[in-house]
Enzyme design. Structure first.
Site, PDB file in Angstrom:
ATOM      1  N   SER A  47       0.852  -1.190   0.000  1.00 24.24           N
ATOM      2  CA  SER A  47       0.000   0.000   0.000  1.00 24.24           C
ATOM      3  C   SER A  47       0.885   1.235   0.000  1.00 24.24           C
ATOM      4  O   SER A  47       1.773   1.360  -0.831  1.00 24.24           O
ATOM      5  CB  SER A  47      -0.962  -0.040   1.191  1.00 24.24           C
ATOM      6  OG  SER A  47      -2.001   0.889   1.038  1.00 24.24           O
ATOM      7  N   HIS A  66      -6.887  -6.540   0.615  1.00 21.16           N
ATOM      8  CA  HIS A  66      -5.748  -5.630   0.505  1.00 21.16           C
ATOM      9  C   HIS A  66      -4.614  -6.084   1.408  1.00 21.16           C
ATOM     10  O   HIS A  66      -4.799  -6.363   2.589  1.00 21.16           O
ATOM     11  CB  HIS A  66      -6.201  -4.216   0.893  1.00 21.16           C
ATOM     12  CG  HIS A  66      -5.185  -3.151   0.652  1.00 21.16           C
ATOM     13  ND1 HIS A  66      -4.324  -3.144  -0.419  1.00 21.16           N
ATOM     14  CD2 HIS A  66      -4.883  -2.020   1.371  1.00 21.16           C
ATOM     15  CE1 HIS A  66      -3.557  -2.072  -0.367  1.00 21.16           C
ATOM     16  NE2 HIS A  66      -3.872  -1.383   0.706  1.00 21.16           N
ATOM     17  N   GLU A  73      -3.892  13.280  -0.024  1.00 23.44           N
ATOM     18  CA  GLU A  73      -4.173  12.431   1.141  1.00 23.44           C
ATOM     19  C   GLU A  73      -3.087  12.559   2.194  1.00 23.44           C
ATOM     20  O   GLU A  73      -3.356  12.667   3.390  1.00 23.44           O
ATOM     21  CB  GLU A  73      -4.317  10.972   0.695  1.00 23.44           C
ATOM     22  CG  GLU A  73      -4.626  10.030   1.845  1.00 23.44           C
ATOM     23  CD  GLU A  73      -4.816   8.589   1.388  1.00 23.44           C
ATOM     24  OE1 GLU A  73      -4.805   7.695   2.251  1.00 23.44           O
ATOM     25  OE2 GLU A  73      -4.983   8.353   0.175  1.00 23.44           O
ATOM     26  N   TRP A 113      -9.449   0.969  -6.777  1.00 18.39           N
ATOM     27  CA  TRP A 113      -8.718   2.092  -6.190  1.00 18.39           C
ATOM     28  C   TRP A 113      -7.204   1.916  -6.293  1.00 18.39           C
ATOM     29  O   TRP A 113      -6.452   2.896  -6.339  1.00 18.39           O
ATOM     30  CB  TRP A 113      -9.142   2.245  -4.733  1.00 18.39           C
ATOM     31  CG  TRP A 113      -8.667   3.478  -4.027  1.00 18.39           C
ATOM     32  CD1 TRP A 113      -7.662   3.562  -3.110  1.00 18.39           C
ATOM     33  CD2 TRP A 113      -9.196   4.805  -4.133  1.00 18.39           C
ATOM     34  NE1 TRP A 113      -7.533   4.848  -2.642  1.00 18.39           N
ATOM     35  CE2 TRP A 113      -8.462   5.639  -3.266  1.00 18.39           C
ATOM     36  CE3 TRP A 113     -10.224   5.371  -4.893  1.00 18.39           C
ATOM     37  CZ2 TRP A 113      -8.730   7.004  -3.125  1.00 18.39           C
ATOM     38  CZ3 TRP A 113     -10.485   6.728  -4.758  1.00 18.39           C
ATOM     39  CH2 TRP A 113      -9.739   7.522  -3.888  1.00 18.39           C
TER      40      TRP A 113
END
Length: 619
Positions: free
Chosen positions: A229, A360, A279, A323
């Protein structure tokens, strides 16, 4: 430091009947260079300014130099990579500074401490160590933030796990104007460098400490990095910017990671670039100008993938969560794989998104085999593995739609594994207070010697030999040395297949006292580009105005109040308050009468207005 000799073997692609899979013939691993950036001596000129960037809808040609000519030989890639690095720093990530002036620390069987000092500031952080069974010393994989490749598989393959908390180096949840963490303690809270480059800098400092430790616990020449990630983004950048990392393994890195910037706006459901930029301050401040139009970027992620070539790269992705931009990432990986192919190292890159579990950052059985094989190949120098493009049909990008350039066959990509002979007769002459000239007899090799690496250690004994330059001939002038100091030198040869020779015998010199050379010099700045909160001076032209050759120079100037130096290149920089001092590096210190160097430049952030530095002096 021990540098292993591993050959890059020429690989041929074989189409498989399996959906979306391309397997590549096995190739032996290629040695990671023994330096963080082997292209540091390349003169990078012609970087574009933000205001002059054209819109280019397809991926920029990674083989096209800044001067408009294409790379034609493998030996050219080193300096082309330096150009890509400079573009990526300026427009995407912010500058990742080179090794600071002071790095110390310890390595034990349970942990690593890192202490860094630079320009009068200090910072520290730690990392955990988890060793596999056996006596060691062990190769190691740095795992960012506790999320990365399966640690049980890493240890079972014979590698240690280094648990690195990147938030100690670059903290999330802070505004761009007040970044926090060890990196920003040293380089300023308003630095334009984003968290990803800061985290990568932290990985490099861990490797520095491992190198200094003597190799009793962890080996200095076999390090990998992984993360998932946002930490996958960080692992990707760490592997791209430190060539000592032999194996890079980003997982589900998404927008801001491997995913091609130009493709993301067309990738349905992918995190928009504006979101990835806003973000967290992961990307450099300069990237904010491109979130709405990435086609203006002079660089894209396929070229950052190419910065890792020909070292090991295992990209693991998740096609089940839109995403995460897996379609865009497949394009980035496929584009970068073209550089691997050109270098004859196509078997050293794998992209794998053909997985069943959509959770994820899950531990997936499909990745266990390639993970073990890549660790064995790149970190333990045993066995072999095939590169593979296992792209899920759910998220398969088409590289042909995103490029209008062809992949060249670069000379030097052969399967030869024979290293050159060691250079002989290393000797020093013409030693002054700040420089010396080395000479040696040529090495021999069956494919031809392409250059020599110059290694230097300080002091009559002890210390670590580090690379300070390269030469295409059998001589080298080392400048910018400290008066009345003892240095030791070694030289090694490189051939067209990427093999390195044993080092030469050692030559020792002691520099004299007082300044060398009788010339004088001037420093003339050129503002390449400026905006409300910053500017770039490129070049800072240093000219020898005297009647004799100088072997070193020092430029001093004053920054206006509130201005902060955020980056520099081709000079050794120190600051004291608002006074900045830039000294030459090895490749640009010697100037004949009337000669000039235009390789030096720097970037500054400012609170606003149009003030610029003043009081330039050169001595």
């Amino acid at each position: 430091m021990i540098i292993r000799t591993r050959a890059v073997a020429l690989a041929a692609a074989v189409m498989l009947a399996a959906a979306g899979a391309v397997a590549l013939t096995p190739a032996a691993a290629v040695a990671a260079p023994g330096v963080e950036d082997e292209g540091a001596d390349c003169a990078v000129t012609g970087l574009p300014g933000e205001g002059s960037l054209p819109t280019v809808s397809r991926l920029p040609d990674p083989f096209m130099r800044l001067n408009g000519t294409r790379v034609t030989a493998a030996s050219d890639w080193r300096c082309r990579r330096a150009e890509i690095k400079a573009l990526a720093e300026r427009f995407v990530y912010g500058q990742k500074p080179a090794k600071p002036s002071g790095v110390t620390g310890t390595v034990s069987r349970t942990g690593i401490t890192v202490n860094v000092s630079h320009n009068g500031r200090t910072a520290s952080f730690t990392a955990g160590v988890d060793l596999p069974s056996g006596t060691g010393p062990f190769p190691a994989v740095v795992v960012l933030g506790g999320l990365g490749a399966d640690t049980a598989t890493i240890k079972a393959a014979g590698a240690a796990v280094i648990s690195y908390d990147p938030l100690a180096v670059g903290r999330e949840g802070t505004p761009r104007t007040s970044k926090q963490g060890a990196f920003y303690t040293l380089y300023g809270s308003s630095s334009g460098t984003g968290l990803l480059a800061a985290w990568a800098w932290g990985v490099s400092r861990i490797i520095d400490v491992i190198e200094q430790s003597g190799g009793s616990v962890l080996t200095a020449d076999a390090t990998g990095v992984t993360g998932c990630s946002r930490y996958g983004k960080g692992a990707f950048v760490a592997g791209a910017f430190d060539q000592r990392i032999a194996l890079t393994m980003p997982i589900e890195s998404g927008s801001g990671g491997v995913a091609a910037f130009r493709v993301i706006p067309t990738d349905s459901g992918a995190q928009p670039l504006s979101s990835a930029y806003g973000e967290q301050p992961w990307l450099g401040d300069a990237f904010g100008s491109f979130t709405g139009n990435p086609a203006r970027l002079p660089v894209d992620t396929h070229s950052v993938v190419a910065m890792i070539a020909p070292r090991g790269l295992l990209v693991m992705d998740n096609p089940h969560i839109d995403w995460l931009a897996a379609t865009s990432a497949s394009v980035g990986a496929l584009g970068g794989a073209e550089v691997y192919k050109a270098l004859g190292a196509e078997a050293n890159i794998t992209y794998w998104s053909d997985v069943q579990d959509g959770t994820h950052c899950a531990t997936r059985s499909e990745w266990r085999g390639p993970l073990q094989q890549y660790i064995q190949k790149f970190l333990r120098n045993s066995g072999s593995s095939t590169g593979s493009m296992r792209i899920s049909a759910n998220a398969r990008g088409n590289l042909a739609e995103w490029r209008d350039w062809q992949t060249p066959v670069l000379g030097g990509g052969s399967g030869d594994t024979s290293p050159p002979t060691a250079p002989g007769g290393l000797a020093a002459s013409g030693t002054t207070a700040t420089g010396t000239t080395l000479s040696w007899t040529a090495s021999t090799d069956d494919t031809g010697v392409t250059g020599y690496d110059i290694l230097r250690a300080t002091g009559p004994s002890g210390g670590t030999f580090t690379q300070v330059g390269t030469s295409g001939t059998t001589s080298y002038a080392d400048t910018g040395l400290t008066p009345e100091t003892t240095y030791r030198y070694q030289v090694r040869a490189r051939d067209a297949a990427g093999n390195t020779s044993p080092v030469s015998d050692t030559a020792q010199v002691t520099t004299g006292s007082g300044p060398s050379g009788g010339g004088t010099c001037t420093a003339v700045p050129t503002v390449q580009t400026q905006w409300g909160t910053g500017y770039v001076v490129q070049p800072l032209t240093i000219t020898n105005t005297g009647s004799s050759t100088i072997t070193g120079w020092t430029v001093t100037f004053t920054l206006p109040a509130g201005h902060t130096l955020t980056g520099s290149w081709n000079g050794t920089v120190t600051t004291s308050g608002q006074t900045v001092t830039i000294r030459n590096v090895s490749h640009n210190g010697t100037l004949a009468p009337g000669a000039a160097t235009t390789s030096v430049g720097f970037q500054v952030s400012r609170p606003g207005g149009d003030a610029l530095p003043s009081g330039y002096t050169c001595a």
